[in-house]
Write a protein that holds these residues in place. Sequence first.
Motif, mmCIF file in Angstrom:
data_model
loop_
_atom_site.group_PDB
_atom_site.id
_atom_site.type_symbol
_atom_site.label_atom_id
_atom_site.label_comp_id
_atom_site.label_asym_id
_atom_site.label_seq_id
_atom_site.Cartn_x
_atom_site.Cartn_y
_atom_site.Cartn_z
ATOM 1 N N GLY A 536 -17.097 -3.173 55.409
ATOM 2 C CA GLY A 536 -16.942 -4.135 56.501
ATOM 3 C C GLY A 536 -16.960 -3.519 57.880
ATOM 4 N N GLN A 537 -16.987 -2.188 57.969
ATOM 5 C CA GLN A 537 -16.978 -1.524 59.271
ATOM 6 C C GLN A 537 -18.422 -1.319 59.739
ATOM 7 O OE1 GLN A 537 -13.858 1.750 59.377
ATOM 8 N NE2 GLN A 537 -13.923 1.351 57.171
ATOM 9 N N VAL A 538 -19.081 -2.448 60.016
ATOM 10 C CA VAL A 538 -20.512 -2.404 60.288
ATOM 11 C C VAL A 538 -20.818 -1.716 61.614
ATOM 12 C CG1 VAL A 538 -21.127 -4.333 58.812
ATOM 13 C CG2 VAL A 538 -20.336 -4.772 61.133
ATOM 14 N N CYS A 762 -9.474 -10.780 53.326
ATOM 15 C CA CYS A 762 -10.554 -10.466 54.272
ATOM 16 C C CYS A 762 -10.046 -9.587 55.405
ATOM 17 C CB CYS A 762 -11.159 -11.754 54.827
ATOM 18 S SG CYS A 762 -12.163 -12.685 53.657
ATOM 19 N N LEU A 763 -8.904 -9.937 55.938
ATOM 20 C CA LEU A 763 -8.341 -9.139 57.030
ATOM 21 C C LEU A 763 -8.028 -7.721 56.570
ATOM 22 C CD1 LEU A 763 -5.959 -11.807 58.590
ATOM 23 C CD2 LEU A 763 -8.019 -10.855 59.657
ATOM 24 N N PRO A 768 -10.436 -7.809 61.146
ATOM 25 C CA PRO A 768 -10.509 -9.116 61.819
ATOM 26 C C PRO A 768 -11.857 -9.419 62.447
ATOM 27 C CG PRO A 768 -9.285 -7.536 63.141
ATOM 28 C CD PRO A 768 -9.533 -6.876 61.823
ATOM 29 N N ASP A 769 -12.667 -8.395 62.738
ATOM 30 C CA ASP A 769 -13.898 -8.619 63.484
ATOM 31 C C ASP A 769 -15.149 -8.660 62.610
ATOM 32 O OD1 ASP A 769 -12.372 -8.680 65.753
ATOM 33 O OD2 ASP A 769 -12.763 -6.599 66.305
ATOM 34 N N HIS A 770 -14.979 -8.495 61.302
ATOM 35 C CA HIS A 770 -16.150 -8.532 60.427
ATOM 36 C C HIS A 770 -16.717 -9.942 60.371
ATOM 37 C CE1 HIS A 770 -18.529 -8.361 56.693
ATOM 38 N NE2 HIS A 770 -18.642 -7.072 56.962
ATOM 39 N N ASN A 771 -18.034 -10.028 60.249
ATOM 40 C CA ASN A 771 -18.707 -11.324 60.253
ATOM 41 C C ASN A 771 -18.176 -12.247 59.156
ATOM 42 O OD1 ASN A 771 -20.879 -12.816 61.608
ATOM 43 N ND2 ASN A 771 -21.855 -12.827 59.588
ATOM 44 N N ILE A 775 -16.418 -15.883 59.409
ATOM 45 C CA ILE A 775 -16.912 -17.071 58.695
ATOM 46 C C ILE A 775 -15.787 -17.706 57.882
ATOM 47 C CG2 ILE A 775 -18.496 -17.880 56.901
ATOM 48 C CD1 ILE A 775 -20.474 -15.738 57.832
ATOM 49 N N THR A 776 -14.941 -16.879 57.275
ATOM 50 C CA THR A 776 -13.810 -17.418 56.514
ATOM 51 C C THR A 776 -12.872 -18.191 57.426
ATOM 52 O OG1 THR A 776 -13.976 -15.584 54.934
ATOM 53 C CG2 THR A 776 -11.903 -16.826 54.971
ATOM 54 N N ARG A 777 -12.609 -17.661 58.614
ATOM 55 C CA ARG A 777 -11.774 -18.390 59.575
ATOM 56 C C ARG A 777 -12.436 -19.712 59.963
ATOM 57 N NH1 ARG A 777 -10.106 -14.645 64.506
ATOM 58 N NH2 ARG A 777 -9.064 -16.603 65.107
ATOM 59 N N ARG A 778 -13.754 -19.682 60.100
ATOM 60 C CA ARG A 778 -14.458 -20.921 60.431
ATOM 61 C C ARG A 778 -14.301 -21.954 59.328
ATOM 62 N NH1 ARG A 778 -19.876 -22.059 59.380
ATOM 63 N NH2 ARG A 778 -20.528 -19.888 59.348
#
Length: 913
Positions: A536-538, A762-763, A768-771, A775-778
């Motif tokens: 996730g650390q893109v 996810c967190l 917190p900043d991964h895409n 999307i999960t927060r959305r």
Amino acid sequence: MGRGNKKQQCPKDGVDAAVEVSDTGNAAAASGATTVTGYQGPVPGTDGAPGAVRVSGTGDAIAFGGGLANAGYIHQVSVKKLTMVQQRVPQEPAPWPHQIGVIPSRAQSFQHRTEVDRLRAPVEGGGTAVLSQVLTGMGGVGKTQLAADYARAAWEDGSLDVLVWVAASAQSPMVTGYAQAGVELCRADPDNPEQAAKQFLAWLAPKAGQRPCRWLVVLDDVADPDDLIANLDDPDTRYSLWPPASPYGRTLVTTRRRDSALFGDGRRRIEVGLFTEAEAVAHLNASLAAHGRSEPADQLTGLALDLGYLPLALAQAAAYLVDSGLGAAAYRDLLADRATRLVDTAPDRLPDEQAVPLAAAWSLSIERADTLRPAGLARPMLHLAALLDANGIPHDVLTSRPALAHLTAHRTRIGPDVPGGSEPVSPRDAVHALRALHRLSLIVHTPDTPHQAVRVHQLTQRATRDSLTPDQHDEYVVTAADALLAAWPDIERDTALAQALRVNTVALTPIAEDALYGQDTHEVLYLLGESLGGSGQVSAAAAYFRHLVDTTTFHLGPDHPDTLTARERLGYWRGCAGDGSGAAVAFADLLPDRVRVLGPHHPDTLATRRELARWRRVMWDLAGAAAILADLLSDCLRVLGPDHPDTLATRWTMARLQAFSGDAAGAAGAFAKLLADRDRVLGPDHSDTLATRREVARWRGVDGDAAGAAAMLADLLPDCLRVLGPDDINTLITRRLLARFRREAGDAVGAAAALAELMPDCLRVLGPDHNDTIITRREMAVSLGEVGDAAGAAEAFAKLLSDCRRALGPDHYETLIVRHELAYWRGTDGDAVGAADACAELLADWERAIGPDHPEVLGILQDVAYFRGEARDIDGAVSAYERLLARQEHILGPDHPDTLTTQNDLAQIRMHP
């Protein structure tokens, strides 16, 4: 012969006799004769006369050349040997209080530490009085200074009658120290040290009716637990050198050893660690201030960190600064220079009566560790550990096949029983080598934390590396990289292990120099970047590959295939980090270089074409992407064959293009055909097969079968958990899609609960900043609205929008989607005018950033029209519906159901404004 205790061999007529004489007076003898004054009895074995020679009540004795003059009590004469022993008068016991041995001087900048308080605590937590304490820790942490402070304080406060300080680095000085105490306190014979030592130890034991003696015995720097057992190999004469238990006595031991033999039996173990940051900085400040020096606080804090808060290192660094006149910043630069050896950072004269410079502080411990079973493995094991992360090396790395091969090849030659490299080293042997290093406090080995099983102080690592030749260094660096690669799982189910492997690879690379860039770049360097992105650390992955492009270019040249691979991975992770345009440009630039260097049909060249199509599709150049993929699939089928993974990957990219072009039903069908082939070629548990199952479900759901999609995803999830693990990004995406389609199938409450459970994972895994976290927060915010909380949904989207702008930028696709959702739920909550205006403003930004033909444009236009109508802005609503209809006819066609619906809505609002 003068007074004193003497032994002398005296031949007499070819016969040796043993004569022991004490309490002598005066006697005279001529050459070759023996004169004895006093009582003389028969002499056995001499001229047949029986009896013994016994002399008492003597006077003076004078001997002439070759004669023996004796005065005193002679109690034995033997035929074979004449030995004369004159015993000195026993020394009267020293009065109390009495100190034996020298307490080391107090260090110039001694720090009061928590260990000081623990030492002085009279009882354990349960109330038991502490009679024996063992200070253990690595070399240089200040064990001797802590013991000296304790002894000095006890002596000065009058709580001791006898204090004995013994240098205990070997058994001999221990016996000597005890013997001195026996002579001074117990009338022991100084010519029989072992007996004197026993006498002293016996004297320490409390006896009924005897005046109690309050004593403290300090055994400083015990190097081997066996040294505390005298005559260890002889059961008949063996005895312990541990002071006896006494309610009046205390024992304090300092040692680097952690062997269990040193603990138990009521002995309190106190692990002496490093200074805290505050203690380290205070030590440096005090040491420099004593010589009129001062340094900036930030530099001293940085220097303390550079030295790992090791007291010995801090003291020697302060002395170096004072002696050399160098500033802290310059000294830190010296330390940071990998060409500088640790020995070159030590002062010419050591402070505080220190015996060895920092670089040599662990050499004796390494030698001793190498003698422990399995002999000869501790040193080569430490060579590997010195190249990896000081704060935690996974067990799997140091017991991997490359590590075992290294231990076998470089086993230290200890003696004839360990010829070096003669037998293969097993994983169990490797663990025992780690335990040997742990027992000597060279490492901290904690098997119950396997991903961070081994910790080594950074200066121990540096001193170990300094001992390597350049060839050894390069060879061991490659071995360490091989060991990391061997321990890295194909599927990173265990995210903690993956994180530890990444950290260790990062630790290795700065000291690897060019060892990992031989004819090719070591594979572990690419794996590090892929693991970063996969976790996730893109953005970090993109930054890492940017650096790797630079290093491969420097070491191998711009046209080396490894450099081109680094460029490809940089382009990919740039796109994943949100820079789709940059990714498309990067692949367009890379393609001609791969064609030129590798040829047009090389698999890497074909993969570059596929990635170029992918990122053009992301940037909504759908026609350009389709043209590339059509030609590419033909070439893949011809060059690689229909079942090659790259051919299947090309079909995956084509199906995604079909989906994003608005043909969800066609995409679902294409993914279903691909699934059958991937299942046959790769197997049902391959990660690509599982991902294809997910995409079949996703696009069937988008095509309208939400319940069917939810059912498929529910079947898929257990397989993802079993194969990929709970923290794999594909598992997390599957959980999110399952919640989405459950909501769309009517179970909004269940979907909200599932997303609430997913969000912490996810967190934790992605950040917190991964895409996918965003999307999960959305999805969570949408679920709030779906269960009737439009105001809560709007509030959640407002917070999310702020984070999207910060993390992704204002023009990122996800940022624009969140703006649309925020406008919609504000309108649903009653602010129709604000919603219509926000959608109109968003429309312009969307067309500029993404393009006018993206399907989302139709949804934005529809919401502009709808909320204009809700706000009773009929003209605005009509205008928006007209724009929407024209765009639908262009994108979807005149006969599409959505186009027909808009025609009806426009007619209705015109008829009934």
